[in-house]
Write an enzyme that holds these catalytic residues in place. Structure first.
Site, PDB file in Angstrom:
ATOM      1  N   ASP A   1       1.690   5.202  -0.020  1.00 49.27           N
ATOM      2  CA  ASP A   1       1.383   6.254   0.874  1.00 49.27           C
ATOM      3  C   ASP A   1       1.707   7.571   0.255  1.00 49.27           C
ATOM      4  OD1 ASP A   1       0.171   7.814   3.240  1.00 49.27           O
ATOM      5  OD2 ASP A   1       2.240   7.608   4.146  1.00 49.27           O
TER       6      ASP A   1
ATOM      7  N   GLU B   1       2.633   1.224   5.592  1.00 45.79           N
ATOM      8  CA  GLU B   1       1.450   1.450   6.058  1.00 45.79           C
ATOM      9  C   GLU B   1       0.420   0.169   5.864  1.00 45.79           C
ATOM     10  OE1 GLU B   1      -2.174   4.537   5.069  1.00 45.79           O
ATOM     11  OE2 GLU B   1      -0.254   4.714   3.910  1.00 45.79           O
TER      12      GLU B   1
ATOM     13  N   LYS C   1       0.962  -1.242   0.133  1.00 47.60           N
ATOM     14  CA  LYS C   1       0.011  -0.180  -0.174  1.00 47.60           C
ATOM     15  C   LYS C   1       0.911   1.139   0.034  1.00 47.60           C
ATOM     16  CE  LYS C   1      -3.749   2.320   2.305  1.00 47.60           C
ATOM     17  NZ  LYS C   1      -3.096   3.476   1.957  1.00 47.60           N
TER      18      LYS C   1
END
Length: 346
Positions: free
Chosen positions: A66, A205, A64
């Protein structure tokens, strides 16, 4: 003197009707090469938040990122880089625009995320956010675009194809360009649980799980699932706690139904320059009503402001009283980024 021969007339005097040459049937094994209309914009596919990643051979797992969700539109007239909400931010990412130009395709729509990295090589939203200039500004440091989907290519709509096909075409399109600002977002050949554990161990994250057999569908339909190591959401600033300098902490608000309610405060993660900018913005939004903009029963010395400024906050969960636990400021969100203020589930 020889006479110049007359050309054969195009139309003959004849009783027989004029017929075109019979057309052979199309071989069904040959591809249909009719071109598809290129849309001005495609609403993005969004991730559904879950506590655990789905497992199985039909799922692919990515890190993921950021950063800022963007789509690159390569068109005959030029390049457009659009935010999640459809605003044109091409001039803010000149390196990404140049990378798109170097791909050498006539038309394409690429989905991905603009990122910048901290000293440990992790994507950092606050770095990217602080590097963006004003309304017509550009990034002060080069950003990279992590490409993870391909919706349109050289006249062909790919949204109805399976994700595994779209990603294969995307990887072929952008591979072999190590110096380009456009990179391929790799999928890892491990289980979702293994990648999630590794991402948390490295301070990332979280991860994204995507179903390989699904078409590209706009909205939050469960085709893409996100699992976060650290929760991160957008909240309103509804006030600040006074201090001798700028402020001691920010008071935060979220939606409960149509009402904005107080969900706690944040006092860490700020840089001095950001604090000064926020204080200046909040001074222009001071609340003039007799009651605070949110229900509040505390005793701190608060200057209330209209719930207009949206900020991104990291936190570790919620207290039993419905307040954020271990919160930390990440950066200010912009309306153009389609920042959705957190909604408390009823």
């Amino acid at each position: 003197m020889a006479r110049t021969p007359r050309s054969k007339p195009l139309l003959q005097d004849s009783d027989a009707p004029i017929r075109s040459k019979p057309r052979r049937r199309r071989d069904p094994a040959q591809p249909n090469l009719l071109l598809d209309h290129m849309p001005r914009r495609i609403e993005p596919s969004l991730c559904l938040l879950k506590a655990k990643p789905p497992e199985g051979p039909d799922w692919a797992y990515e890190i993921k990122w950021d950063g800022y969700r963007l789509s690159i539109h390569i068109e005959p007239k030029g390049i457009r880089i659009l935010t999640k909400n459809g605003h044109d931010w091409t001039n803010r990412f000149p390196e990404i625009e140049e990378g798109a130009r170097e791909l050498g395709v006539a038309s394409a729509i690429i989905d991905g995320e603009a990122v910048m990295y901290d000293d440990q090589g992790r994507s950092d939203f606050s770095l990217l956010q602080s590097s963006l200039g004003g309304r017509a500004g550009k990034t002060t440091s080069p950003a990279q675009f992590m490409a993870f989907d391909l919706m349109y290519l050289d006249g062909h709509d790919l949204t109805k194809m399976e994700l595994r096909v779209r990603r294969h075409l995307l990887e072929e399109l952008i591979s072999g360009r190590p110096d380009s600002a456009i990179k391929f977002s790799e999928a890892f050949h491990v289980t979702g649980a293994e990648l999630f554990r590794a991402s948390c161990d490295h301070g990332l994250e979280g991860i994204i799980a995507k179903h390989l057999g699904r078409p590209y569908r706009s909205g939050r339909l469960g085709d893409w699932v996100k699992v976060k190591c650290i929760q991160s959401e957008s909240f309103f600033i509804v006030g600040y706690e006074r201090s001798a300098g700028t402020f001691r902490s920010l008071m935060l608000g979220a939606y409960r139904g149509d009402q904005v309610v107080y969900v706690g405060s944040v006092g860490t993660g700020f840089k001095m320059r950001e604090m000064s900018q926020l204080r200046s913005m909040m001074n222009k939004l001071r609340w003039t009503g007799k009651k605070p903009p949110v229900p509040y029963a505390g005793k701190r010395d608060i200057v209330w402001v209209a719930p207009t400024i949206i900020v991104e906050i990291e936190f570790r969960g919620w207290t039993s009283e419905g307040k954020l636990r271990h919160s930390s400021y990440k950066g200010r969100r912009k309306i153009q980024d389609n920042a959705a203020v957190y909604r408390i589930k009823e």
